[in-house]
Motif scaffolding. Structure first.
Motif, short mmCIF file in Angstrom:
data_model
loop_
_atom_site.label_atom_id
_atom_site.label_comp_id
_atom_site.label_asym_id
_atom_site.label_seq_id
_atom_site.Cartn_x
_atom_site.Cartn_y
_atom_site.Cartn_z
N ASN A 1 10.07 -10.23 1.87
CA ASN A 1 9.30 -10.68 3.03
C ASN A 1 9.62 -9.85 4.27
O ASN A 1 8.74 -9.62 5.11
CB ASN A 1 9.56 -12.16 3.29
N LYS A 2 10.85 -9.39 4.38
CA LYS A 2 11.22 -8.51 5.48
C LYS A 2 10.44 -7.20 5.40
O LYS A 2 9.94 -6.67 6.41
CB LYS A 2 12.73 -8.23 5.43
N PHE A 3 10.31 -6.67 4.20
CA PHE A 3 9.53 -5.46 3.99
C PHE A 3 8.05 -5.68 4.31
O PHE A 3 7.40 -4.86 4.96
CB PHE A 3 9.70 -5.00 2.54
N VAL A 4 7.51 -6.80 3.86
CA VAL A 4 6.10 -7.13 4.14
C VAL A 4 5.86 -7.24 5.64
O VAL A 4 4.84 -6.75 6.15
CB VAL A 4 5.71 -8.44 3.42
N HIS A 5 6.80 -7.86 6.34
CA HIS A 5 6.68 -7.97 7.80
C HIS A 5 6.67 -6.58 8.44
O HIS A 5 5.90 -6.32 9.38
CB HIS A 5 7.83 -8.80 8.36
N TRP A 6 7.50 -5.67 7.94
CA TRP A 6 7.53 -4.31 8.49
C TRP A 6 6.18 -3.63 8.30
O TRP A 6 5.66 -2.98 9.21
CB TRP A 6 8.63 -3.50 7.81
N LEU A 7 5.61 -3.77 7.11
CA LEU A 7 4.31 -3.16 6.85
C LEU A 7 3.25 -3.69 7.82
O LEU A 7 2.51 -2.92 8.43
CB LEU A 7 3.87 -3.43 5.42
N ARG A 8 3.19 -4.99 7.97
CA ARG A 8 2.19 -5.59 8.85
C ARG A 8 2.40 -5.18 10.30
O ARG A 8 1.43 -4.96 11.04
CB ARG A 8 2.20 -7.11 8.70
N SER A 9 3.64 -5.07 10.70
CA SER A 9 3.95 -4.67 12.08
C SER A 9 3.54 -3.22 12.35
O SER A 9 3.39 -2.84 13.51
CB SER A 9 5.45 -4.84 12.35
N ASN A 10 3.38 -2.43 11.30
CA ASN A 10 3.01 -1.02 11.46
C ASN A 10 1.56 -0.75 11.08
O ASN A 10 1.20 0.39 10.77
CB ASN A 10 3.96 -0.15 10.64
N GLY A 11 0.73 -1.78 11.10
CA GLY A 11 -0.70 -1.59 10.95
C GLY A 11 -1.26 -1.66 9.55
O GLY A 11 -2.46 -1.46 9.35
N PHE A 12 -0.42 -1.94 8.56
CA PHE A 12 -0.90 -2.09 7.19
C PHE A 12 -1.38 -3.52 6.97
O PHE A 12 -0.84 -4.46 7.55
CB PHE A 12 0.19 -1.77 6.17
N MET A 13 -2.39 -3.69 6.14
CA MET A 13 -2.78 -5.02 5.70
C MET A 13 -2.09 -5.27 4.36
O MET A 13 -2.09 -4.39 3.50
CB MET A 13 -4.29 -5.13 5.57
#
Length: 240
Positions: free
Chosen positions: A78-90
């Motif tokens: 979930n930490k990784f998923v949050h990083w992706l979303r914070s950097n513009g990925f869906m």
């Protein structure tokens, strides 16, 4: 027009939708002994220098089961998923289910295929890039092409099967890009499972069929400013 633009068939304003099988691409880059730099991957496929307009880059990721035994690994993912979303990925996620010998399974292939077909027909991109080497996506590529949509597969060309290769309009070899990513060592990978090391009980053997667990992506090189991404133009159906 540059050679790279010409080989991909992309004009100066071609619109592209990128769909990523996170487990598959993570496994490929680890085979090369590298950490996956998601920002570099996005820029390589549809960045400013490609002459393409990125509609969205959607990452499909499996999560460890929502049970106490898997909570630590789930928190990391979930930490990784949050990083992706914070950097513009869906990001589209799916909860995994416990499997044999301390493993779990979280197959996102069906979700990715349905979204690829629905979104492509709805928003009509000039091209769809499937970031995967999984031969199961060959039929999806054929279906998209029947609707007049160009399909490109991004994977390590040497490891890409003939079925998926022949189903796509074009193959983007990720091997040269992977060689620019930072090397990883086994000690770091073992401590944090940074590069997507599969989750398993300490005494259990590996099983190549189970989903992978990823804590955080490789960091982009210092001094490279992050680009502000546009707000998503569509909102895919939420799935758990």
């Amino acid at each position: 027009m540059t050679d790279r633009k010409r080989e991909r068939g992309g004009g100066s304003h071609s619109r592209v939708l990128v769909l990523v099988d996170e487990s598959n691409v993570g496994s490929s880059v680890r085979t090369a002994g590298r950490g996956l730099d998601w920002l570099k991957l996005r820029d390589f496929l549809a960045g400013p220098n490609t002459g393409r307009d990125l509609i969205e880059m959607v990452v499909y990721a499996g999560l460890p089961p929502a049970i106490p035994n898997w909570q630590e690994e789930r928190d990391k993912k979930n930490k990784f998923v949050h990083w992706l979303r914070s950097n513009g990925f869906m990001v589209v996620t799916k909860d995994g289910a416990p499997a044999e010998e301390g493993h779990y399974k979280a197959n996102v292939d069906v979700m990715m295929a349905i979204d690829a077909l629905e979104l492509s027909i709805e928003i009509r991109p000039d091209a769809v890039i499937l970031v995967t080497g999984d031969a199961d996506f060959a039929y999806l590529a054929t279906k998209l092409r029947r609707h007049g949509i160009r399909v490109e597969v991004a994977s390590v060309s040497a490891n890409l099967g003939h079925i998926l290769r022949s189903a796509a309009n074009h193959v983007i070899d990720l091997a040269p890009l992977f060689r620019t990513f930072e090397m990883i060592n086994m000690r770091e990978a073992g401590q944090a499972q940074i590069a997507g090391e599969e989750a398993r009980s300490p005494a259990q053997p590996r099983d190549a069929r189970v989903a992978k667990v990823q804590d955080a992506p490789a960091q982009a090189p210092q001094g490279r400013p992050q680009q502000r991404r546009r707000r998503p133009r569509f909102r895919p159906m939420s799935r758990q």
